[in-house]
Each structure stands twice: as structure tokens, then as C-alpha cells.
Scaffold this motif. Structure first.
Motif, PDB file in Angstrom:
ATOM      1  N   PRO B  31     121.906  44.524 168.748  1.00  0.00           N
ATOM      2  CA  PRO B  31     122.263  44.114 170.096  1.00  0.00           C
ATOM      3  C   PRO B  31     122.757  45.266 170.969  1.00  0.00           C
ATOM      4  O   PRO B  31     122.384  45.402 172.103  1.00  0.00           O
ATOM      5  CB  PRO B  31     123.383  43.099 169.893  1.00  0.00           C
ATOM      6  N   PHE B  32     123.603  46.081 170.402  1.00  0.00           N
ATOM      7  CA  PHE B  32     124.138  47.189 171.189  1.00  0.00           C
ATOM      8  C   PHE B  32     124.902  48.110 170.266  1.00  0.00           C
ATOM      9  O   PHE B  32     125.185  47.773 169.126  1.00  0.00           O
ATOM     10  CB  PHE B  32     125.056  46.706 172.305  1.00  0.00           C
ATOM     11  N   ASP B  41     123.542  49.367 175.571  1.00  0.00           N
ATOM     12  CA  ASP B  41     122.637  48.244 175.377  1.00  0.00           C
ATOM     13  C   ASP B  41     121.258  48.729 174.932  1.00  0.00           C
ATOM     14  O   ASP B  41     120.325  48.776 175.716  1.00  0.00           O
ATOM     15  CB  ASP B  41     122.526  47.455 176.681  1.00  0.00           C
ATOM     16  N   HIS B  43     119.372  47.224 173.114  1.00  0.00           N
ATOM     17  CA  HIS B  43     118.537  46.045 173.085  1.00  0.00           C
ATOM     18  C   HIS B  43     117.636  45.945 174.322  1.00  0.00           C
ATOM     19  O   HIS B  43     116.541  45.400 174.263  1.00  0.00           O
ATOM     20  CB  HIS B  43     119.432  44.807 173.002  1.00  0.00           C
ATOM     21  N   ARG B  44     118.114  46.456 175.437  1.00  0.00           N
ATOM     22  CA  ARG B  44     117.360  46.283 176.665  1.00  0.00           C
ATOM     23  C   ARG B  44     115.952  46.887 176.571  1.00  0.00           C
ATOM     24  O   ARG B  44     114.998  46.349 177.121  1.00  0.00           O
ATOM     25  CB  ARG B  44     118.118  46.900 177.843  1.00  0.00           C
ATOM     26  N   ARG B  47     114.050  44.246 175.138  1.00  0.00           N
ATOM     27  CA  ARG B  47     113.902  43.087 176.018  1.00  0.00           C
ATOM     28  C   ARG B  47     112.971  43.375 177.180  1.00  0.00           C
ATOM     29  O   ARG B  47     112.203  42.535 177.605  1.00  0.00           O
ATOM     30  CB  ARG B  47     115.261  42.656 176.587  1.00  0.00           C
TER      31      ARG B  47
END
Lengths: 249, 249, 249, 249, 249, 249, 249, 249
Positions: B31-32, B41, B43-44, B47
Motif C-alpha cells: 500500500p505504501f 504512496d 501503490h499509486r 493504481r
């Protein structure tokens, strides 16, 4: 007048079915039509593939009817936004027919069903009940411009589980229009949930320091989600227009 | 998940205790990363398909270096925006290498050439010499994010023949970023010339009632060209980010 | 000097006690006329060669009629601006005659034809249908002040070919008045097309961040065309006044 | 490149002294010159009869020198405004010569004396000592553009007898530029004293609610004198430019 | 209840005509009277020598009548400001009598003639016809508070000879109240003509950038005349109140 | 979960198919109820222990009635704020019963008496008569949310002895809500008198530079009393809500 | 009248050609003195009985010294406000002597003791330590203009007992100057405690929504105490000037 | 001086250990201490149970040291906020000892450990790295005032899973302080997740339309979460102060 008609006209000229003089006359009507009070840009349909839309706010029913008639005569569909129901009735007295959507405050003339030319779905997401008119304007315009539209409503950030319940719809959209008043935080949260362009529409809903939508607008412009771009307060039409162009790419 | 866990996971992969497939799955859920002063982050990138970018304004070189190091260790490219040249040198002392673009005020780490993943060209159009830094930021970010970029500069609306000389480039672009200060009229004119989405970037250039870019911003938001959406003042990065997502559609 | 003194003077002229020459001299020094609620500056007509104009906004029909009567009695033409049609009718009940222009919201008394004293033509250019009232005010006032006036309307910058179609008229004008709401970009483009003074008039037309005309105003003030000067929002009258003085040079 | 040079070129073509090819090449440099960072509009001199002026604020000395060199090579005079003395020295190192006026913050290249092409006198009136730089900018620019200029300074409205002492100069002017900070009341009073166009320039001088010149600007825009038009805060250059065009009529 | 009544009461206590208990009860009503919806500060008359005034704006006729009745019962005069004529009639139905001034929008109860306690004259000067209501409020309040008042009206700065015609009245005043809308320049000019305190009252009259009186207010606050102090927009009452205290010194 | 599922669940409870315990568990997980135009967050009552409140401003009576009906059906109390009396009557036609408080502009459904769950008293203090509606809203909401409420009204700072007369009530309160318009100084003075949290509510009451409550808001935010926090202009409801949570600690 | 004429006049007086009486008469009509960069209004001392004061902000030491020298030569006292200590030293190098008050940022030339011409005492009240410079400016100017001055400092409204401890001084003053930043509530409270004119001075002290003093200013203008008038932000000088005129009545 | 010391003093008087005269002297120092430039409110510790805090912004090190010395002498702890490190060193030269926290910009004197008097935990939540100084100020002040503090940082709304990872800490807190710049959306989301009072602190972090924190502030004030109250921009201290009082209830 769309590109197909122009192509057809030019083919006919090539094949001799239409004289050069007649074609010139036809094409000379192309760039714009001068009515008594307005210079109607029928050329725009050619340039951008989207018909002229009449912005109703601040125009009298007579002025609107005049332009609507000119467009109808030119064989173009007509879409009038920001039109209160009383004024819509006045216009419809002059230019018969048309469908009026009271929530979206839109009057349109043309075929009931629209060819879908957008490649994906445009999601129209709104925060509160009071934002409905602007979200409806965006949804109706996007639909009339040939897009599949999904509505997600009443998903404010202070009850964020409501928004997450719609995550699948959000992720499936090709472009998203997010409408919010008050602090305008919804586009930031939605923007962080998807990897698609988000067009944020601030609304004038609110009181006190909502400042007629300025706070929502500024909040959206300073969003920490980088996939968010913004249009003017209450400008559901503009958001739908830009989303349409993106959805055709 | 902290660095220790990542280190342990990678050790186990190395020693065969965890399969490569399992490790990929594990890491993709990352996640981070918590550094001392920031929660990065990572994760971005998963995403949204675009790596984390460090916004340099208001961060100390030490804070930037800390995040840059964390990203570099995680094998991610690094892009730092709004970084003055002196601060860039400080960061480069800690995290060696990197390329600094002085006009765009951008420092990046990673391979020199970037795979082109954008489907068309992004045109970056700017009005005056003084708007160059913001336009350069947009152009460099768009290029680093895998887009072909075309620059058109110094084409203010008061000498509109200069703009028309570039009409071919404008029409060929799939997305346009238009940068302007002062009255911010350029996006309206460009918007009327093309049938593609235009992202307008107001700049803080000007004096008196340019109000640090507010007048350009408001002018762009009230543009009579409906294909224009807007980002925050001087936010060349955000325009490039949104244009990138659009260009990948 | 009050009305009694004027009455007495005119009586003496009538009875031969004062020569016409002497009376003219006396009257030309008339500084102002005191009515019950206003001090009418009849002197201004002498100082600036343009008659007193009554600004209707915020005055009652009774107050307007009082001043109009005083001016009419003094043999001066009367021009009332910003007068809604209902109020105009009230004034015309008291001061008979007069012509009311509903678009320009102007009531005037005096000869139908006006001597042309302006040396060239004043072009009045406007961007959208909604800007018509302000443009009409400018045009009617300029015409009543003795100028040849040319109107060019509905030539917004997002469909710039419409503006170019009027280039000849623009270049032929000696002074230009350019009226625009929204982002107020039109004066910049027009200003770049001509080598004559351009007076820009922002209008209060728009919504959201058009801020009642402030955005158009600020856009015009920060125009990149240097031959543009600006008047207050919706001040078509002021633009016509200044253009008149320039056109008499 | 001015109209005379174009006329001469075309005559030579007609008489065979210059080949068509050579003339095309010469004329093709006309619309604008692309330097590394700017597109110089040499065409404007042709369109408006006033040479390109370089606005120094926010440009580096290197950028200014680049444009100045391009203009000098093209045989045009150069005028740089808003240039601090240190930067002026940097420019003069690259483009030798030139005269720097420290009060007006202007650097110019070209012949010392300028042909007077303005038909009358431009009066430049200022309210306080602190308004001097802006008034000086207006005066120097107007003089360099070929106008006779009269200065009246330190005539604030709170000591109005000082202003009346200059009444003769004011009345003799063909155009007036009135510079004032604080409450910006001076143009109203001057405007009431003359029957000529008045261009008001608000200055950023003041403190508290002078709001960096906004109060003066708004005061001037709401002036009760109708012959007043306004330019941006501190824009002495723009006032001189517009006054020049008016004075040539 | 004024100081005389208190003095009389205490004398009677001393002389035995009033019991201590009765005096306590009487005095205990002194600081304030609680009505159903308001705590009426009857003490203020004692503290400042000026009776309680009811500010009508935003109060219902019923609320006003309630306070007016309480004050009347306490033997105090009543002055209601900012009261539209319809509401005044409603109040007068409940509290019989009273005089209503329609221009000043003031309703008062009490003796017709007021004892003059101010030492000199208060001049109330106003710029335009539209400023009359505010000027009238100041004049009526000042008169009701026991001052001699001189009115000078319609003396805007753009026709400054009209103001000079009233110079004698201005110089004779002990305090001056100057009322102006638009650019609010009048107090600066008046302030420079006299050596007495000037209280400036901006009015909300105007349009565009008059911003509901903010421009006039800011212009007055940045006045170059140092003898000018300012009250809130349209606050004719406050100006009269302060002028009254000064005129009693 | 939609109404059908709730109906089915309740039927099953009635018929014994589902135990009461199981139904409670099921219902406590109820995220929200979708009505035609709104997604009602019944979950909030569970999350925060305070029932959903309907903000009436900008909603039609039909929309309000729809939500009120949904909540009533769900067995929840209903509280509608910012509801004008005419609209309240419309709602009550659809959803019978309810009590309407005209000063507070609140309509509520539910038992007349509310269980007191707040540990101490909430004092609601207001400055002027015109602030009554906002103070009443705060008081009624706080009372409906289960708090003991004390009102202190009409205690403006310019007659500060009135405030001191209420010192005992102020000191006895566990939380204080202070409502004021104009300069908004009351919370600072009250804040300095007590050692409890003070929630300041600016009101839109005032004129001129009260700027619709912004001045009061900004004054409260810059209060020199550190125990003051602030809510939006006229937001009596929000103050009562926060005070309720504090009073339950 | 220029310096040469004054020199000539004084020479003639010296040589007996002009009587002292005649010279006084001549000099008393002296409208102003022209220096190189300013027109010094020596007449104002005669018109208002208060010498010319040089506002230092935005003037160079050289400009200040030039005017100071002119005034000194004319035998007038000199008071320079808003002068930083470094600049003061520069001025004192040119015009020897003078006393500089570092807190008040004032430099003055003239006799150490000033004749008291004010009839009563001016109280200068300030809220916080940070307001000291503005309060000091007001106090020093008032003292130099011939008033008895009492200072009351650090009496903010959040610790209101501190203010009440000074009640006697407040009540004894003939005019009060109240200086406050932040929410600017002090003048309201003081205004309610006295029956004398209060001149409020907002200061730029504060952060966030104190908005550089605008919040204090607006708070003072909307004060519920009617004996309060206001001057510009940080304008201690203006308050002292107006208070001086009032104190001489 | 706290209540315990007063109680002890009074007991000693009762028991004869301290003479009445000595006690009076001691107590007379209670309400405030006058230093040269400030009136230190030592009484506040008594009234609110929280010691006087020195706000460092805009005070010189000398002024701060003077007050700090007075408080130290009075046996009170000292807390100086908004103190840059250089100034802190200056103060520490005069008042020896003290601990300086560079991130929070706080200098304090007193015992290292503070008695915990708050009943629960105060959570301090912040959005971005750049908001750290304000969050740190809130956390340090809350800790020094006797509260348990939990920090959650870098949890912006565009990556909302980061925030949810901290849900347990948020729900466990008795009061929450939420610090955010840019669009200020974090308090709305946090407010919706908890049923405790949330104090929102906008920060001045951002650029363009973040307007120095105004956008974050307005966003927080218009939050759709009703348990949010707000303090001034960057006012971490005020948030901690109010949270402390709440946490003691």
C-alpha cells in the motif's frame, strides 16, 4: 451540416449532379448563419463534430427561438441549456416539438435516440441532492452527444462508505464527471480511486463561505489528485462537452 | 508494510524461500512505504500507471532526498517538480545521478529514453516568453510519462497571425495543453480551432489586476470554447498528468 | 443662478431690455441649475461640448422627470440611460414626447437627426447575444453625440473566423468600442488587428467566476494589446462618451 | 521594418532593382522573427505604426538581449520597459549602446531625437512624489513614440489649488494621462476640467486598503467624469501607447 | 431616563420624598430593560447622553414596536432608522403617533422641537442625487440629537465649481459629514478645503466595480486628506452620532 | 440494502423466522437507504449516535418529504433545518404531524420530550435581536439532541455590563455557543470569561463591510481568546452538533 | 511662487523696501513651494493650523531630505513618519539635527517642547504588544501637534479586566484613539465605555484571515458602538491628525 | 500561579502562617503583571487552568524574553510559539535553559515531564509533509498542556487507503485535530469516520488558488461533516488549546 453532407455534396459536384454554382451557394452557408440578433456558428459542427448548443441563460425566449429555428432549418439538431420551464414553453410555441427535461433544464430537438459514438462510458457522480440539476445537465448533454452515461448520486465524502459502494461503476468508466458543492472534496477522493481523467464541476450550492461555489471550485483546483481538471461553477454542459471529446479519442 | 518487511521478503526470494510469483503478488499489494516524515504512496503507480511524483515546493532537500531514495530503492523512477537549482544540487548530493532541467525546474531519475505509451501527440502551446517555465514543466512531465510532445510558443492573441501559423500542429494533436498568463485568452482561441480536449494552465505571470494568475484562471474557466478544462495556476504538472491519462485512452 | 433669474433674463430679452448678445454671454456663464433634489450641471455642455446625460439607475422617475424638465426648459437635448421601460413611461407622462430604445434602455428628447460632428466612424463590436444591451447603449449614445456608428455583433473569440469576416469594418473605424462578457478576450484580438484606439467595455453577463463582470474587466485590463483602455462594467455610455471626444480630435 | 521600407522595396521590385525572389525573402521576414525563446512580432510596427516594445518584468537580461538584438538587426528601434538598472547594465553588455532612464526604468536604442508625429501635446499629470516612476514611464514612452509631452506633478486633490494652478497646461493638451495612487481621485477632477480624452493610470503606491492599486483602479473606473478610460495598475506604457494612437488621429 | 431624572430622584431620596426602597426599584430599571426579544440598553442614554436608537434593518415591525413601547414607557424619546415606509406604518399601529421621514427612512417619537446642545453647525455634504437617502439619514439624526445642520447636495468632484460655490458653508461648519458613492473622492477634496474634522460616509450607490460601496469606502480610507475618518457603508446614522459627540465638545 | 429487504426482514422477525438479536445485528449494518433522489445515511445515527438531519435549504418540499418519510418509516426521529414556514406546511401535508418552530425555522418529528444525554449545560449566547434565528436554531437542535440548554441574548460588547450580568450562567455551562454578526467580537469577550470550549457562530446579519457575515467569521477566527473554534456563517446547527458531541464526553 | 521670489521678498524686507506687515501678508498667500521632485504645500499649515508632514513610506531619503530642507528653510517644523532607522540616518546626514523615535518610526525637527493647544487629553489605547508601533506613531504625532497624550497598552478584549483597570483614564479623555489588530474588537468595547469620539486604527498585525488588517478594519467599521469612526490600516498618523482637530474645538 | 497555590496561600492566612498584608501583596500580583511593554495576564492561568503562552510572531526576542522572565519569576511555566530558531537562541541567551523544538517552532521552559490531566487521547492527523510544522505545533502544545497525543501523518484524501489504515487510532481518540492545506478535504472524511469532536486546522501550504490557506479554511467551514469546527489558518496552537479544554471535560 455535418461532414457526411459536405462529402456527399462534393461527390455530387465531382459527378456533375450539382453545379459548381449551387455547391458554392450551399457551402457559403457553411461558416455561420446571420440571424437578426446572432451569428449562428453552424461551422462548429464541422470543426468539432458536435452541434451548436444554445446557452439559454440571459437570452429571451424570442432570441432562443430565432436561433433554434435557424438551426432546425439548417437540418441540425438543437440543444438549449439553462432554460427555465416557463421559457421552454415559450420557445416551443414558436419552434414546435422538442423535449424538455425539467431537472436538467434542457430543451432539445432532434431524433429521440442518439447514435452512440463515444467509445466507453461517462460516469456522472454527484455529492448531494442539491447538486442534482447540474449533474443532470451533464448527464443529458453527454447522452445527447452520443455517450453511454452512468449516474452515481448522493455520495458525499462525510459518509465515504456510500462512495465505495459504487467503486465498480467508477472504475469501469472511461471518463468521469464529478459534481460537488460545499467544500468540493469529492473529485479528490474519486480521482484517487481511478486511473482515468476526472472532470470536476463545482456547484453554487451552499451558504456562508461556500461563496456561490468559489470554495468548491478552488478546492477542486487545489485537489491533491492529479487527474482532476475543472470547469466553471455549475457548468455541467462544459464538462459533458469535454468528456465527449475525450470519449471519442 | 515497512522497509524491513520488504527487505525480508526480497531476502527470502533470493534464498528461494518465496517464489518470484508469490513475491510479485505480495509486492503488488504494497500500500505504501513509511519513511521518517512521509508515507510514500507506491501503490499509486499500480493504481494509475503513473509513478509517484515529488512536489518540491515547500519541502526541504532532505525531505525530498528521503522520498527519492525510498522510491529509487523500490526500483521506481523519480520525478521531482518545482525544484530550484540549488535545492536540486542538494538532493543530487544525497541521491546520486539524476538529470535537472533548469527551465522546467524538474529533477528526474531513471532511464534517459522513455517508452512512448501515449497514442498521439500532446501539443504544449504558450503565450509569452514569461510563461516558458510552466510550459516547460508540462512538456517535460508529459515526455517523461511516455508521450510525444510538440511545443508551440510565444503565440499571444494580440498578434493572432502568429498562432495561425501553427494551426497544422494544433490540429494534429490528440490533446492540447495551453499555457497563458495575463488575460488568459489563448485557450479560448485555440479551443475554437480544434476538436480535441484542451487543458488550460493559467500562469502567475503579470502585474496589477492579473492578481497572481487569478484573472487568467477565471478567464479560462469562463472561456466561450466548450472543450476547455482548467487546472490550478502554474500547475503544468497537473495538466501533463491529465493529458497523459487522456492520451492513453 | 436659479430659474427665477433665467426667467427674468429671458423676459428682459423679450422686452428688449437686454440684447440677445448680452443674454447669450450671461447664459453661457450659467454654472448650474438648482432643482429641488439636484444641482444640474448645464455648464458641462459648454465645457465639454456634450450635453448633460441623466444616469437613470437608482433614480426615481420623478427625480428623472424633474431634471429632464429643467434641461428641456433650458433648451438642451436630454438623454436618459439605464432606464427600464416602465420607468420610461412614467417619465414620458411628465415630460411629453421623447423616444425610448428598449434594447439600449435609453430615452431621449430632441431632434430626430443629429448633426455628425465626429470625423470618422466608431465601430461597436460585441461578443455574444447577451452583450447586446450594453453594445446598443454605446451605439445609441455615440450616434446621439454626433458620430457615424458601425455595429459588428456576435463575434466571439472561440469562432474567430466570424471576427475576421468583419476585418474591413474594424480597420476602417477611427475609434473602436469592444463589448464582451465572460473572459473578455475580444478586445485583445481586435486590438491586435487595428492601429486605432480601442475602448473595451466588460459586461456583467456570465455566471460562476465571471463574477458579475470582474473577470472580463480584469482580462481587458491585462490585455496584451497595448491600444486598449477600459471603462467600468456595463458602462456603454462612458465608452461612447470617450470615443466621441476622440472622434472629434 | 516600417511602411516606407516596404514601399521602397516594392518600388524597387517594380523597377527591376530587386528580384522577385529577393523581395519574397525580405518580405518573408516580415510577420515575425523566431529567436530561440521568442517569436518577435516585427509585423506589429507595420500594423500599428509603433515599434515592438520589450516588457522587461519577468524576463531575464539574456532573454531581453536576444530580442533586442533581433530587433536591432532588423533595423528597428528598441524600447525596453520595467527594467531595473542592474538588468539594464547586463543587457547593455550584450547589445552595446542604448540610453537608460533610471526613474522611468526604461532602456532604449535608436536615434536620440524622435520625429514628432503626434498632432498635439500629451499632458502627463501625477498626484504624489511616489507616483513619479509610473508617470515618468508614460512620459518617456510617449516622447519616444513621437509626441510632445508636458509634465504636471504633485497635484493631489487634497490641496486642489495646486491643480488649478496648472489649468492652462491641462486645457491645452490634446490627450491627458493622469497617474494617481491611493484613492485615485485625480482623474475625476481633471476629467471635469477638460473636454479631451483622459487616460487614467492607477499606481500600486499606498498601504492598507489601497490594496496594491486596486482601490485607485476601481475609483478611476467608477469616476463620475465620463471622459476617463483606464489602464492596468502601474501601466504607464499602455497609457502612453493608447495616447499616442489618439494623438495621431 | 436622563441624568436630570436621576439627579432629581437622588435629591428626593435625600430629602425623604422617596423611600430608599422605591429609589432602588427605580434605579434597578436603569441599566437595561428586558423585553421578550431584546435587552434594551436604557443605560446608554446615561453613559453617552444620547438616547437608544433602534436600527430597523432586519427587525420585524413587531420587534421594533416592542422596543419602542418599552422606551416610550421609560419616558425616553425613540428614533428608528432604516425603516421602510410600510414597516413604519405597522409600528405606528402599535405605538401610536410618531413622525416618519420617507427620504431618511426614519421614524421618531418625542417632542417636535429639539433643544440645540451642539456648539456649532454640522454640514452634511453629498455628491449625487442617489446619495440623498444616506445624507438625509445623517441630517435628520444630527438634528434630532440637538445639532444645527446645513445641507449641501449634488456637488460631485467632476464638476468641482459646484462644490466651490458652497465653500463658505463648508468653512463655517464645526464638523462635516461628507456622503459619496462611486469613487468616493468628495471627502478628500472637502477635507483639503477645511481645517475641521470630516466624517466620510461611503454609499452603496453605483454599479460594476463600485462593489456595493467598497470602492468608495476604500477610497475614503486612503484619502490624502488627513482630517478624514470613515464609517461603514450607508451608515449615515453613525456619522451623525460621532459628529454629535464632537459638536458637544 | 433497499426497503424491500427491510420489509422482508421485519416480516421474518414478526413471523419468528429471524430472532430479534439477529435482526438487530442485521439492521445495525444497514449502510444507507436509496430513495428516488437521495441516498439516506441511516448509518450515521449508529456511527455518531445522532440521527440524520435534513438540511432544508435548496431542497424542494417534495424532496424533503421523501427523505422524512424514509426516516420515519425506519423508526428514526426527523429534524429538518432551514425550512421556511410555507415549505414546512407542504412537508407536513405529506408526512403528517411534526412540530414547526418558526424562529428556529426547524421542523421535527418524534417524541415531545427528549432524553437528556448531555452531561452538562450548553449555553447559547447571542449579541443582537437580529441574531435570534441562528441562536434559536442552535438551541433547538441542541435540545433535540438531548442537552440542557441555557439562552442568554442581546448582550453585545458595546454595552458590556449586559454581558457581565449573565456571568454566572456563562461560567456554569460545560460548552458555550456564541452567536454574533457585525464585528463578531462577542466570542472573544465570552471566551476570556470562561475556561470551557466556546463554539462561535458568525451570522450574516449586518450591512456594508459586514460582507454577509465574512467580517464576523474572520473576526472570530482571529479571536485573541484561544478557547474559541468556529463554524460556517449562520450554521447554528453545526455548532449544536459539535457541542452535543463535546457535552457527551 | 518659487524660492527665488521668496528670497527676493525676504531681501526686500531686510533692506526695508517691503514692510514686515506687507511681507507677512504676501507670505501668507504662498500657495506652495516647488522643489525638484515635489510641490510642497506650505499653505496647508495656514489652512489647517498643522504643519506639513512628510509620509516617508515609498520615498527615498534624498526625496525626503529635499522636502525637509525646503520646510526647514521656510521656518516650519518637520515631521517625517514611516521612516526606518537606516533611512532616518540618511536624512539626518543631509538635514542635520532632528530627533528619531525608533518605535514610532518618526523623525522630527523643531523645538523639543511643543505648546499645548489641545483643550483636553487624547487617550491612545492599544490591544497587543505588536500594535505598539502604530500606537506610538499616533501618540508621538498627537504630542507634536500640541496635545496632552495618555497611553493605555496591552488591554485586549479576551482579558477584559485589564481594560477595566484603565477605565478612569479612558473616561477622562476628550478624544480616544484605539489601536488594535486581529479581530479589532477593542474599539467596540472602549466605545461602549465612554461618551466621547473614538477613532479606531486597525493594524496589519496578525496572520491567516487577519488579511493584513482588513479583518480588524471591517470589524471596526461594523462596530456596534456608534461613536467609533475609522482610519486606514496602520494609519496612526491620520488618527492623531483628526484627533488633534477635534481636541482643538 | 495556579489554583493550588492560591488555596495554599489562603490556608496559610487562615492558620496564621502568612499575614493578611503579605497575602494581599501576593494576591495583588494576580490579575496581571505590567512589564515595560506588556501587561502579562497571569490571571488567565487561574481562569482557564492553562498557563499564559507567548505568541512569538511579530515580537522581538527582547520583548519575548521580557515576558518570559516575568512569567518565570512568577513561578509559571513558559511556552513560546511561532519562534524561529535564530530568535529562540536570542531568547535563551537572556532567559537561560528552555527546550526548543525546531519543527514545531516552540520554545518552552518548565519541567520536562508534564502531568497528564486530559482524560483521553488527542489525535493529531495531517495530510501532507508540508503540513508538518502546524501539526507539530498542535501536538507539542497539546502534550505540554497535559494530554496524551497520537500522531497520524501524510494521509491525504487522494490516496484514501492510507487514511483507513489509521482508522483504529482515529476512533480511539477523544478529540481529533486534523491539519490540512490545499483543498482541506481531510477533516470532512475524518469527521465522517468518528463520533467525536474534530477541530480542523487549515494550513497556508499550497499555491495558486490555495490563496494562502483561505481555500482550505473555507473548505473546512463548509464541510459536510457536522462534527467539525475550525480555527484560523496555521493555528495549531489554538486547536490544541481548545482540544485541551474539551479533553478535560
Amino acid at each position: 451540416m455535418n461532414q457526411d453532407r459536405i462529402r456527399k455534396l462534393l461527390s455530387e459536384v465531382k459527378q456533375g449532379g450539382v453545379s459548381v454554382e449551387a455547391a458554392i451557394k450551399e457551402l457559403s452557408r457553411l461558416p455561420f448563419i446571420d440571424t437578426e440578433s446572432a451569428r449562428v456558428d453552424t461551422h462548429r459542427a464541422l470543426r468539432q463534430g458536435i452541434p451548436e448548443v444554445i446557452f439559454g441563460l440571459g437570452k429571451t425566449p424570442a432570441q432562443i427561438a430565432e436561433v433554434a429555428a435557424a438551426l432546425t432549418e439548417a437540418g441540425q439538431p438543437v440543444l438549449v441549456t439553462r432554460l427555465e420551464s416557463g421559457d421552454a414553453k415559450e420557445v416551443q410555441k414558436v419552434v414546435q416539438g422538442g423535449v424538455y427535461d425539467a431537472t436538467a433544464r434542457i430543451l432539445f430537438y432532434g431524433s429521440d435516440s442518439v447514435d452512440i459514438v463515444g467509445k466507453g462510458t461517462i460516469a456522472v457522480v454527484s455529492a448531494g441532492t442539491a447538486d442534482s440539476p447540474v449533474a443532470a445537465e451533464a448527464a443529458v448533454v453527454a447522452q445527447r452527444f452520443g455517450n453511454r452515461v452512468e449516474r452515481v448520486q448522493d455520495v458525499g465524502v462525510a459518509g465515504i462508505h456510500r462512495l465505495f459502494a459504487a467503486e465498480e461503476i467508477l472504475r469501469a468508466a472511461r471518463v468521469l464527471i464529478v459534481v460537488a458543492g460545499m467544500e468540493g472534496a469529492l473529485p479528490s477522493v474519486v480521482g484517487g480511486m481511478v486511473d482515468k481523467p476526472v472532470i470536476a464541476v463545482p456547484t453554487s450550492i451552499g451558504y456562508g463561505v461556500s461563496l456561490g461555489g468559489l470554495t468548491a471550485l478552488f478546492g477542486m483546483l487545489t485537489s491533491c489528485a492529479s487527474n482532476v481538471t475543472v470547469v466553471n461553477i455549475d457548468n455541467g454542459f462544459g464538462a459533458a462537452y469535454a468528456a465527449t471529446l475525450i470519449n471519442r479519442l
